[in-house]
Write an enzyme that holds these catalytic residues in place. Structure first.
Site, PDB file in Angstrom:
ATOM      1  N   GLY A 107       0.819  -1.201   0.000  1.00 45.33           N
ATOM      2  CA  GLY A 107       0.000   0.000   0.000  1.00 45.33           C
ATOM      3  C   GLY A 107       0.861   1.262   0.000  1.00 45.33           C
ATOM      4  O   GLY A 107       2.084   1.207  -0.081  1.00 45.33           O
ATOM      5  N   GLY A 110       2.257   2.823   8.704  1.00 46.49           N
ATOM      6  CA  GLY A 110       2.310   1.749   9.700  1.00 46.49           C
ATOM      7  C   GLY A 110       3.702   1.560  10.269  1.00 46.49           C
ATOM      8  O   GLY A 110       3.967   0.554  10.938  1.00 46.49           O
ATOM      9  N   GLU A 163       9.583  -2.570   4.222  1.00 42.78           N
ATOM     10  CA  GLU A 163       8.821  -2.479   2.973  1.00 42.78           C
ATOM     11  C   GLU A 163       9.731  -2.049   1.830  1.00 42.78           C
ATOM     12  O   GLU A 163       9.661  -2.593   0.730  1.00 42.78           O
ATOM     13  CB  GLU A 163       7.675  -1.472   3.128  1.00 42.78           C
ATOM     14  CG  GLU A 163       6.572  -1.953   4.061  1.00 42.78           C
ATOM     15  CD  GLU A 163       5.517  -0.888   4.317  1.00 42.78           C
ATOM     16  OE1 GLU A 163       4.352  -1.251   4.427  1.00 42.78           O
ATOM     17  OE2 GLU A 163       5.861   0.301   4.409  1.00 42.78           O
TER      18      GLU A 163
HETATM   19  C1  5RP Z   1       2.847   0.886   6.263  1.00 43.09           C
HETATM   20  C2  5RP Z   1       2.522   1.496   4.953  1.00 43.09           C
HETATM   21  C3  5RP Z   1       1.154   1.253   4.421  1.00 43.09           C
HETATM   22  O1  5RP Z   1       1.261   0.532   3.231  1.00 43.09           O
HETATM   23  C4  5RP Z   1       0.490   2.580   4.205  1.00 43.09           C
HETATM   24  O2  5RP Z   1       0.420   3.259   5.450  1.00 43.09           O
HETATM   25  C5  5RP Z   1      -0.927   2.413   3.634  1.00 43.09           C
HETATM   26  O3  5RP Z   1      -1.741   1.772   4.572  1.00 43.09           O
HETATM   27  P1  5RP Z   1      -3.300   1.587   4.308  1.00 43.09           P
HETATM   28  O4  5RP Z   1      -3.440   0.676   3.138  1.00 43.09           O
HETATM   29  O5  5RP Z   1      -3.821   1.011   5.594  1.00 43.09           O
HETATM   30  O6  5RP Z   1      -3.867   2.956   4.028  1.00 43.09           O
HETATM   31  O7  5RP Z   1       3.306   2.161   4.326  1.00 43.09           O
HETATM   32  O8  5RP Z   1       4.108   1.295   6.711  1.00 43.09           O
END
Ligand code: 5RP
Length: 227
Positions: free
Chosen positions: A87, A101, A107
């Site tokens: 994401g 997150g 990631e």
């Molecule tokens: C976690 C991320 C996530 O992919 C990003 O925050 C998007 O999250 P969501 O799909 O819940 O909106 O980078 O570190």
């Protein structure tokens, strides 16, 4: 799981469409967050139906979800991802801000290692230019000096606070996160290079030139854009 803007239906459409990028025998980078979670669940259903794939998680959260979904796990020492699905907090011209997150360090190296990096978002994440605060993971002892350097670069850093715990967010790697507000970012590549050069920075959430496809889910379908 942390909630973010955008409808659950749109996130699910994006995640399920991205799972279709996975072929039999593939190793898949498993992103973090509520949208990537839909892809992980869809892959779990595909594994139930006979798909042969292994997942490389990008966080504690995605590891737990993959285990629940029944996806066999691998790591980067034994396999290279054919596809990564992850994401984003914001997308502009194929460049991303990630780290909502606090998982952006893992990631980034998993997504970057993949032959194909597929980003999954709902329409609320699309922008003409990146202006989302940039998460910067820092070694705990370095947080004050990194915050000073972020200010020198035009940013306004805030130490990310935990919810349901007193004190800061501690990442899966035992580090802290500074959310750095830069306003509109006219040259993401230049800022990415500047942040990477600051001693004490573990990783920042600007993902520049890494995405191969962006899948935007809507209530009734998904758009796929090549980057
Ligand atoms: C976690 C991320 C996530 O992919 C990003 O925050 C998007 O999250 P969501 O799909 O819940 O909106 O980078 O570190």
């Amino acid at each position: 799981m942390k909630a973010s803007g955008g409808s659950e239906a749109a996130k699910r459409t994006a995640g399920e469409r991205a799972a279709e990028f996975v072929d039999d025998g593939d190793v898949v980078g498993l992103g973090t967050g509520s949208t990537a979670a839909h892809a992980i669940r869809a892959l779990g259903r595909d594994v139930d139906s006979g798909l042969d794939c292994r997942g490389i998680p990008t966080s504690f959260q995605s590891r737990e979800l993959a285990r629940e979904a029944g996806i066999p796990l691998a790591d980067l020492d034994e396999a290279t991802p054919d596809v990564a699905i992850d994401g984003a907090d914001q997308v502009a011209d194929g460049d991303l801000v990630k780290g909502g997150g606090a998982a952006h360090a893992r990631e980034k190296y998993v997504d970057a290692a993949a032959d194909r990096f597929v980003v999954v978002v709902d329409p609320s994440k699309e922008a003409d230019a990146l202006d989302h605060p940039v998460p910067v993971e820092v070694l705990p002892d370095a947080r004050t000096v990194v915050a000073d350097r972020a200010r020198d670069l035009g940013g306004d850093p805030t130490l990310r606070s935990a919810e349901r715990k007193d004190g800061p967010v501690v990442t899966d790697n035992g580090n802290l996160v500074l959310d750095c507000e830069f306003g509109t970012i006219p040259d993401p590549a230049a800022l990415a290079a500047d942040l990477s050069a600051v001693p004490g920075v573990v990783e920042h959430g600007l993902f520049v030139g890494l995405a191969d496809d962006v899948v935007v889910g809507t209530g009734d379908g998904a758009r796929v854009r090549e980057c």
